[in-house]
Motif scaffolding. Sequence first.
Motif, PDB file in Angstrom:
ATOM      1  N   HIS A 260      -4.294  -4.219  -1.916  1.00  0.00           N
ATOM      2  CA  HIS A 260      -3.858  -3.792  -3.249  1.00  0.00           C
ATOM      3  C   HIS A 260      -2.391  -4.165  -3.477  1.00  0.00           C
ATOM      4  O   HIS A 260      -1.962  -4.372  -4.608  1.00  0.00           O
ATOM      5  N   ALA A 269       3.624  -8.610  -3.407  1.00  0.00           N
ATOM      6  CA  ALA A 269       3.121  -8.359  -4.757  1.00  0.00           C
ATOM      7  C   ALA A 269       4.240  -8.484  -5.756  1.00  0.00           C
ATOM      8  O   ALA A 269       5.422  -8.378  -5.412  1.00  0.00           O
ATOM      9  N   SER A 270       3.842  -8.689  -6.997  1.00  0.00           N
ATOM     10  CA  SER A 270       4.828  -8.860  -8.060  1.00  0.00           C
ATOM     11  C   SER A 270       5.078  -7.548  -8.782  1.00  0.00           C
ATOM     12  O   SER A 270       5.588  -7.546  -9.893  1.00  0.00           O
ATOM     13  N   ASP A 271       4.693  -6.449  -8.174  1.00  0.00           N
ATOM     14  CA  ASP A 271       4.890  -5.151  -8.812  1.00  0.00           C
ATOM     15  C   ASP A 271       5.535  -4.195  -7.808  1.00  0.00           C
ATOM     16  O   ASP A 271       5.820  -4.593  -6.672  1.00  0.00           O
ATOM     17  N   PHE A 273       5.459  -0.270  -5.940  1.00  0.00           N
ATOM     18  CA  PHE A 273       4.495   0.777  -5.613  1.00  0.00           C
ATOM     19  C   PHE A 273       5.162   1.921  -4.862  1.00  0.00           C
ATOM     20  O   PHE A 273       6.107   1.716  -4.098  1.00  0.00           O
ATOM     21  N   THR A 299       9.001   7.571 -13.919  1.00  0.00           N
ATOM     22  CA  THR A 299       7.706   7.200 -13.339  1.00  0.00           C
ATOM     23  C   THR A 299       7.842   6.066 -12.322  1.00  0.00           C
ATOM     24  O   THR A 299       6.918   5.805 -11.570  1.00  0.00           O
ATOM     25  N   LYS A 303       9.289   4.091  -6.067  1.00  0.00           N
ATOM     26  CA  LYS A 303       8.527   2.837  -5.934  1.00  0.00           C
ATOM     27  C   LYS A 303       9.420   1.727  -5.379  1.00  0.00           C
ATOM     28  O   LYS A 303      10.601   1.643  -5.724  1.00  0.00           O
ATOM     29  N   ASN A 343       3.378  10.081  -8.299  1.00  0.00           N
ATOM     30  CA  ASN A 343       3.054   8.688  -8.631  1.00  0.00           C
ATOM     31  C   ASN A 343       2.666   7.867  -7.404  1.00  0.00           C
ATOM     32  O   ASN A 343       2.790   6.641  -7.417  1.00  0.00           O
ATOM     33  N   VAL A 344       2.183   8.556  -6.372  1.00  0.00           N
ATOM     34  CA  VAL A 344       1.730   7.804  -5.196  1.00  0.00           C
ATOM     35  C   VAL A 344       0.574   6.893  -5.620  1.00  0.00           C
ATOM     36  O   VAL A 344      -0.248   7.268  -6.462  1.00  0.00           O
ATOM     37  N   PRO A 346      -2.874   5.444  -5.972  1.00  0.00           N
ATOM     38  CA  PRO A 346      -4.095   6.215  -5.713  1.00  0.00           C
ATOM     39  C   PRO A 346      -4.901   5.730  -4.514  1.00  0.00           C
ATOM     40  O   PRO A 346      -5.755   6.466  -4.012  1.00  0.00           O
TER      41      PRO A 346
END
Lengths: 385, 251
Positions: A260, A269-271, A273, A299, A303, A343-344, A346
């Motif tokens: 993920h 990844a480009s996001d 987490f 939020t 991350k 905001n862990v 899921p």
Amino acid sequence: MEESKRQLAISKEQKANGRMQKAKWLIAFSIFQFFCFSFLECKTPTPSAGLSDIAYSPTPLQLKLPSYFPPMQMPADNPLTVEGVALGRKIFFDNLLSSDLSQSCATCHRPENYFTDGNATSKGVTGMAGKRSSMSLVNIGFTNAGLFWDGRVKTLEEQALLPVQDSIELHNSWDAVAMRIKNNSDYTTMFRRAFGITSVDSINKYLVVKAIAQFERTLISADAKIDKIARKEAFFTDDEQSGYNLFFNVLDAPDAQCAHCHVSPFYNASDFFNNGIDEAKTLYDFKDAGRGFITLKPTDNGKFKPPTLRNIAQTAPYMHDGRFKTLSEVLDHYASGGHPSPNVDPFIPSIGTIHLSIKQKNQIILFLNTLTDSIFVANPAFKKP
Amino acid sequence: MKYFLSVILVTAFCSCTKQADSSATINGSQTLNVQIVPSYNNAPLLMYKNYTYNGKTIQFTKFSFICSRFCENVKSDCDNRQLKFDFSATDSINALKGVTNSISISNTNVQNLVIGFGVDANANSVIPAKQLQNSPLANGLNYWDAWDSFIFLRIQGMFDKDGDGILETPFGFDTGGNEIYSEKTFTLNNYIPNPNATSVNLFFNIDLASVLNTTDFNVITQTSKAVDIPVMNVLMANLKNALIYKAITIK
């Protein structure tokens, strides 16, 4: 008798005057010398005059990329050239970047450590440690969604501007760095060849970081076992294959949920987490806000950017603060399901429900070992020139 | 004087060129803006806001989906790009704006619009590295390596499964796969053909409660495995039904 006394007195006076005269000359000479040295120190270095005589015909550099790598996005105003990369490499390893001439980019990004430094957090020139772990620069040229753990800058050029001025890192000023470079005829020649400057006055921080970024874009790791498998030159062992299946959730393998956040071909990844590394009752309770510190969105607190897993077996310690010393500790963290927070991600807690066995964890580590590229780390082009 | 006249002529010419460019009708094609506004039980959908689902508290942290193959009237005339609708608003103003993406159509007389939900087999067969760089499919994060498919629907958040008022159960429905892709035709019955239109805006609403519909969180809280395909099929069917065409404006 009195006459002879008078003559003696006159003679003494003359000698004293002579000494005074000498002293005056000495002082005047010293002042002259001082101004001369000061002038030499301040005046822009000699190479400017002949710069235009040095040929400027940069050689475009084409990166050799595997077919399964995306094209690298380059800034239009900083195309890769052989000369630019050579210059960037020289600067990358040069301690002139730091205030006390003791550190360079390579201090925290060592080639022998796959461009990390092996420390949980890195110490700068004053001996103070930063709060986050040095990130690997392997395949860094493909990162388009933010650099650093919190994605605070978009380009390698912007990134390279920051550590020089950071009081905990190189603790220097760009004016001082530029002056040192301008006073070095090797550098002025190289800047001429790379960027076509006609005057040393054109050397500034923006040109310096362009050169560093060019070198960093060449740091391509694509010769790990996983790459040989992609090229059908090698095969997984059974355990490596099982690890791959767990990692990528293939068929009926238990889903270790790794993919993920760590997607091929760079396994990053480009996001951003929250990987459950810290417990937080509310979005405002994280020790390190991470991405949220940059976006100012609550939020996004807690991350971080998933780092590349290429060469991960060789780049301990792990996590943004280097808290885990081994991959086993990392897998134990995930296998526990992590810590709760609003905001862990899921998919993190669900890893705890599949109860990964020791054998399965080892299989994942064996798969991760296939991401180690020993050809990359031995490449002389990436070492100190 | 000659110089002055030349400058005026050149300026006038440039102005004319600019005007021509600003028209949306270029070589017979027209830009069509697709705006989707999300809601939850008819209220604006905000991330990290508490809603009620089956009598219990629910909070969403992510809702996005990819549409592709926008076709007008006949399926052979399609804009094959993929567009991602990522609803991440945490305030009402942005939630009500929704997400707008633009497509290009070749006909100014569109009465039916076919929308592909998800990513079809052709696009799934191309890895992210080979996709167009401005496509959401170029982002490896949207790709399922072991499945050779893009993830085209994500619904993630937290749920109060035991009803004690605490959001303790994370859920994540990641959906993809060739067999899940499907298309739906929307009839734009109030469409007025206008060959001189500079923009056509289509407004849609999607209600997330309708997408979840009957999903039982006591049975399943995530989809990311092959055995989850039946649930994914239901979610995608719900998604298609939940996307409602509302209005069109032509300027």
